[in-house]
Design a protein around this motif. Structure first.
Motif, PDB file in Angstrom:
ATOM      1  N   GLN A  54     -22.605 -16.185 -55.052  1.00  0.00           N
ATOM      2  CA  GLN A  54     -21.390 -15.445 -55.376  1.00  0.00           C
ATOM      3  C   GLN A  54     -20.367 -15.581 -54.256  1.00  0.00           C
ATOM      4  O   GLN A  54     -19.174 -15.769 -54.508  1.00  0.00           O
ATOM      5  CB  GLN A  54     -21.730 -13.971 -55.627  1.00  0.00           C
ATOM      6  N   HIS A  56     -19.969 -18.010 -52.393  1.00  0.00           N
ATOM      7  CA  HIS A  56     -19.427 -19.377 -52.437  1.00  0.00           C
ATOM      8  C   HIS A  56     -18.602 -19.621 -53.702  1.00  0.00           C
ATOM      9  O   HIS A  56     -18.191 -20.747 -53.968  1.00  0.00           O
ATOM     10  CB  HIS A  56     -20.563 -20.400 -52.357  1.00  0.00           C
ATOM     11  N   GLY A  57     -18.369 -18.573 -54.487  1.00  0.00           N
ATOM     12  CA  GLY A  57     -17.531 -18.705 -55.668  1.00  0.00           C
ATOM     13  C   GLY A  57     -18.231 -19.243 -56.896  1.00  0.00           C
ATOM     14  O   GLY A  57     -17.584 -19.563 -57.895  1.00  0.00           O
ATOM     15  N   GLU A  58     -19.570 -19.317 -56.859  1.00  0.00           N
ATOM     16  CA  GLU A  58     -20.308 -19.862 -58.004  1.00  0.00           C
ATOM     17  C   GLU A  58     -20.614 -18.805 -59.059  1.00  0.00           C
ATOM     18  O   GLU A  58     -20.887 -19.134 -60.211  1.00  0.00           O
ATOM     19  CB  GLU A  58     -21.618 -20.501 -57.522  1.00  0.00           C
TER      20      GLU A  58
END
Length: 364
Positions: A54, A56-58
């Motif tokens: 999360q 890392h923007g995933e």
């Protein structure tokens, strides 16, 4: 601690000592404890990896479960074939232990699958609307009754329902309506409340003047408080409650007295409302550490065993990160197809309307 009852069921102390209880006994083996340790260990690692994803923007968001592993794994041990689990949105360790593919959990928080899970026959989709799953669970439990799957002499044909919610959800109207219907119809449902002390930033002391499990008596069914960081006690209490449900003895309320060590979600900052000394006090009650201490004391594990567990957790971490690339978006046609077993006229009209809306954005 506030809210902790003198009657709280505990079979394993925070320092790893086995203790007796007059009504509840852990009847598992050492191998069962090793299995529970493994599931808690891997569940915690999966949670750590998801938080990193999360960040890392995933993933769009993630609700951490740190500190609540024993409550979930102890409850999972009470689930048999034919039973049904209705989670909230934080039951990651239990989901993995019951065989839910990690991609489904991650896809839910990435927004790629809209909750279309393959495990829906046993472990229902996460519910983000606070408390709504309790109504679904009670309705399903009533259906089991009407289908003759409760209270049979042949115990192998009996089923029960376990539904999870938090201390915050216990203040919701939907949840209290679920309690009323469960009591009125003597539904075979276990309300498993993970009291992690904080409803986002509101402490449990603001929500209830009495321990939560005592509320059950007002609705007409038994309530019991268990040390939610003691996997042995949680399993013993959960097995008792699920046996009651399957026999047709009606609902039970379990308050698993535990603590959310992390944030409510990755959008939350608990340092804004929580004291460090409170967190440190609960750190000493860590569910994994206490089971490790016990297993060391009985010479069931050593450093090599724990190293092997960590290596397995590392492998899980690799698979978790790699699985993100395997996730694909569900199409709207797939979503519409999964609403009902058979399409309705109104739903088909909505599907056409959405298609026309989406097509209006296409270039000539």
């Amino acid at each position: 601690m506030l809210g902790q009852s003198d009657d709280m069921v505990q079979l394993l102390t925070p320092d790893g000592r086995r203790v007796d209880h007059p009504e509840f006994t852990f009847r598992g083996t050492t191998d069962d404890l090793l299995r529970s340790l493994r599931d808690m260990w891997l569940g915690r690692r999966f949670d750590v990896e998801a938080i990193a994803l999360q960040r890392h923007g995933e993933l769009g968001m993630w609700p951490p479960q740190l500190g609540q592993e024993a409550a979930q794994i102890g409850a999972a041990r009470a689930i048999r074939d034919g039973d049904h689990v209705f989670p909230s949105y934080r039951e990651h360790s239990m989901a993995l232990a019951l065989g839910v593919p990690m991609q489904q959990i991650l896809g839910f928080f990435r927004g790629t699958d809209a909750g279309i899970w393959e495990m829906n026959d046993k472990f229902r989709t996460y519910a983000l609307v606070i408390g709504v799953q309790t109504l679904h669970a009670v309705g399903y439990a009533m259906g089991l009754q009407f289908d003759g799957l409760v209270g049979n002499d042949d115990e192998s044909t009996n089923s029960g329902v376990m539904v999870f919610h938090g201390d915050g959800a216990s203040s919701q109207g939907d949840v209290n309506e679920a309690y009323v219907f469960a009591a009125s119809y003597n539904a075979p449902v276990v309300f498993f409340c993970q009291n992690n002390q904080w409803a986002i930033s509101e402490p449990i002391t603001l929500q209830s003047r009495i321990p939560l499990y005592e509320r059950a008596r007002g609705f007409g069914f038994p309530g019991i408080q268990v040390d939610g960081n003691d996997v042995l006690a949680v399993q013993a209490v959960s097995e008792w409650a699920m046996d009651r449900a399957r026999r047709g003895d009606g609902p039970t309320f379990i308050e698993a007295y535990t603590y959310r060590m992390g944030a409510h979600t990755t959008a939350d900052d608990p340092t804004k409302y929580r004291a460090r000394d409170e967190e440190e006090a609960w750190r000493g009650r860590d569910p994994i550490n206490r089971l490790v201490a016990h297993l060391r004391d009985i010479d069931a594990i050593d450093d090599a065993h724990l190293k092997a567990l960590e290596e397995e957790a590392d492998e899980l971490g690799v698979r978790t990160r790699a699985s993100i690339k395997e996730l694909t978006d569900r199409t709207m046609d797939e979503l519409f197809a999964g609403v009902y077993a058979e399409p309705t006229v109104a739903l088909e009209a909505q599907r056409r309307q959405f298609k026309e809306f989406a097509d209006s954005f296409e270039e000539d």
